[in-house]
Design a protein around this motif. Structure first.
Motif, PDB file in Angstrom:
ATOM      1  N   ILE A   1     -58.068 -18.816  49.264  1.00 28.09           N
ATOM      2  CA  ILE A   1     -58.585 -19.429  50.348  1.00 28.09           C
ATOM      3  C   ILE A   1     -58.132 -18.822  51.576  1.00 28.09           C
ATOM      4  O   ILE A   1     -58.924 -18.229  52.469  1.00 28.09           O
ATOM      5  N   GLY A   2     -56.624 -18.716  51.872  1.00 19.76           N
ATOM      6  CA  GLY A   2     -56.275 -18.121  52.726  1.00 19.76           C
ATOM      7  C   GLY A   2     -56.170 -16.971  53.101  1.00 19.76           C
ATOM      8  O   GLY A   2     -56.597 -16.383  54.107  1.00 19.76           O
ATOM      9  N   GLY A   3     -56.480 -16.053  51.920  1.00 16.51           N
ATOM     10  CA  GLY A   3     -56.719 -14.878  51.942  1.00 16.51           C
ATOM     11  C   GLY A   3     -57.937 -14.367  52.537  1.00 16.51           C
ATOM     12  O   GLY A   3     -58.102 -13.540  53.260  1.00 16.51           O
ATOM     13  N   MET A   4     -59.098 -14.988  52.014  1.00 16.85           N
ATOM     14  CA  MET A   4     -60.435 -14.941  52.502  1.00 16.85           C
ATOM     15  C   MET A   4     -60.431 -15.365  53.985  1.00 16.85           C
ATOM     16  O   MET A   4     -61.418 -14.715  54.513  1.00 16.85           O
ATOM     17  N   GLY A   5     -59.549 -16.272  54.483  1.00 18.18           N
ATOM     18  CA  GLY A   5     -59.835 -16.489  55.942  1.00 18.18           C
ATOM     19  C   GLY A   5     -59.463 -15.611  56.725  1.00 18.18           C
ATOM     20  O   GLY A   5     -59.898 -15.221  57.961  1.00 18.18           O
ATOM     21  N   VAL A   6     -58.374 -14.729  56.401  1.00 17.89           N
ATOM     22  CA  VAL A   6     -57.783 -13.630  56.933  1.00 17.89           C
ATOM     23  C   VAL A   6     -58.442 -12.422  56.964  1.00 17.89           C
ATOM     24  O   VAL A   6     -58.664 -11.652  57.837  1.00 17.89           O
ATOM     25  N   PHE A   7     -58.720 -11.840  55.718  1.00 14.33           N
ATOM     26  CA  PHE A   7     -59.249 -10.474  55.139  1.00 14.33           C
ATOM     27  C   PHE A   7     -60.840 -10.725  54.764  1.00 14.33           C
ATOM     28  O   PHE A   7     -61.136  -9.501  54.404  1.00 14.33           O
ATOM     29  N   GLY A   8     -61.481 -11.741  54.954  1.00 18.55           N
ATOM     30  CA  GLY A   8     -62.770 -11.771  54.210  1.00 18.55           C
ATOM     31  C   GLY A   8     -62.815 -11.804  52.743  1.00 18.55           C
ATOM     32  O   GLY A   8     -61.915 -12.378  52.051  1.00 18.55           O
ATOM     33  N   MET A   9     -63.650 -10.867  52.208  1.00 16.92           N
ATOM     34  CA  MET A   9     -63.812 -11.093  50.760  1.00 16.92           C
ATOM     35  C   MET A   9     -62.613 -10.454  50.136  1.00 16.92           C
ATOM     36  O   MET A   9     -62.395 -10.563  48.980  1.00 16.92           O
ATOM     37  N   GLY A  10     -62.028  -9.596  50.930  1.00 15.23           N
ATOM     38  CA  GLY A  10     -60.866  -8.656  50.385  1.00 15.23           C
ATOM     39  C   GLY A  10     -59.701  -9.703  49.975  1.00 15.23           C
ATOM     40  O   GLY A  10     -58.876  -9.279  49.107  1.00 15.23           O
ATOM     41  N   GLY A  11     -59.604 -10.800  50.607  1.00 15.36           N
ATOM     42  CA  GLY A  11     -58.724 -11.921  50.435  1.00 15.36           C
ATOM     43  C   GLY A  11     -58.782 -12.569  48.943  1.00 15.36           C
ATOM     44  O   GLY A  11     -57.631 -12.864  48.604  1.00 15.36           O
TER      45      GLY A  11
END
Length: 355
Positions: free
Chosen positions: A318-328
């Motif tokens: 969830i945190g990764g998607m908030g920063v990197f989008g789908m790559g999160g």
């Protein structure tokens, strides 16, 4: 003499910061392809080494062959998949709206059904005035925004095809470069690091292990769940199967919830529209697929490579998607495991108490 050394240190510190800033300015547009190239190189490096040992070829030849294999297995299918998705995504919103407009579904959610009654009960308990028409409008607007995001994302990729091809080229250059110069780059970075070599090696091993778990183990498990659930949706009469299959493949990376975000509403829709057998069958089949993949296939596939709490993985995604989008979905767990590894090293080696 001391002043001379101090001035030298300040000068080199300033120079290092300046060059670092300039490098970042040049690389920031390519940071996504570079990171994903590093991830792919770490995942496929064992394959490159196996080609060297089995076919007795040079590192250069093996690097070329492995890069071609990645291109054939990963990149070319992605291009064709993007083309198929761009066709199906256009009609996604209208199909969802028509499904919600079905009398039984509309009544269940916004009329006199269970969900509508639950919302009204919450309204009475909380003292909030909730208008069901406003709830329906908010849901439709959210769906419109979500489908619009999907369409714009796909169209931006296909519309700016030059940028898309450029990013893929950068990714494969990074992969090939790591295959060729990986050992020298590793030694160079290890020499720059103040950590002992065994701790640096532990961080690198955890990085590669998490890459393998995220891309290979979760990827294969996600494809199995997504494809089988997509076939089940097709048998029960749903449209846009390619789109829903891809969505479920990505959702399968998310622990605890996974493909149920799609399959449970789909099963409920079938039951509400009178096709109870198909709805129950879809729910049972997709639930069994999810249980078998998550509780038998993935543990067998992963083995003893890495153990990490599912809730922690969910939060990092969830945190990764908030920063990197789908790559999160990929970057989040990798950053999370690197954080845990550094904390573990600190506790084992440097966590001493000063008396």
């Amino acid at each position: 003499m001391q002043n001379k050394y101090n001035v030298t240190y300040v000068f080199f510190g300033f120079l290092f910061l300046l060059i670092g800033y300039l490098v970042w300015m040049m690389a920031r547009q390519m940071i996504g392809p570079i990171i994903f190239g590093l991830v792919l190189a770490g995942v496929f490096n064992p394959l490159k080494n196996k080609i060297i040992s089995k076919w007795k070829v040079t590192n250069y030849t093996s690097s070329i062959l492995t890069t071609l294999i990645i291109t054939l297995l990963v990149l070319i299918p992605l291009i064709f998949l993007a083309l198929a998705l761009s066709k199906e995504a256009v009609s996604l919103y209208q199909r969802i709206v028509s499904a919600l407009a079905h009398h039984e579904v509309d009544n269940f959610l916004f009329g006199q059904g269970a969900v509508a009654d639950l919302i009204r009960s919450f309204s009475q308990m909380s003292g909030m005035d909730i208008d069901m028409d406003q709830v329906k409008t908010a849901v439709l607007n959210a769906l419109k925004g979500a489908s619009g995001t999907v369409i714009s994302s796909i169209n931006s990729i296909m519309g700016n095809i030059i940028t898309f091809i450029f990013d893929l080229a950068i990714m494969m250059i990074v992969v090939f470069g790591i295959f060729i110069e990986g050992k020298h780059l590793k030694n160079y970075i290890f020499d720059l690091s103040p950590l002992p070599s065994d701790q640096e090696q532990k961080i690198l091993e955890k990085f590669n292990q998490m890459n393998y778990v995220t891309l290979v183990c979760n990827g294969v498990g996600g494809v199995i769940q997504g494809v089988l659930a997509g076939i089940a949706l097709w048998f029960t009469g749903f449209e846009s199967i390619v789109l829903w299959t891809v969505v479920m493949v990505f959702l399968a990376f998310v622990p605890l919830v996974g493909i149920s975000i799609v399959t449970i509403p789909a099963s409920l829709y079938l039951v509400l529209t009178g096709d109870t057998g198909a709805g129950v069958g879809l729910f049972i089949f997709t639930s069994l697929v999810g249980l078998i993949v998550e509780n038998w296939f993935k543990p067998k596939f992963i083995g003893d490579r890495i153990k990490i709490n599912s809730t922690f993985v969910l939060l990092t995604i969830i945190g990764g998607m908030g920063v990197f989008g789908m790559g999160g979905i990929f970057y989040g767990p990798i950053i999370g495991i690197l954080f845990l590894t550094v904390v573990e090293i600190y506790h084992d080696q440097y966590n001493f108490v000063v008396e």
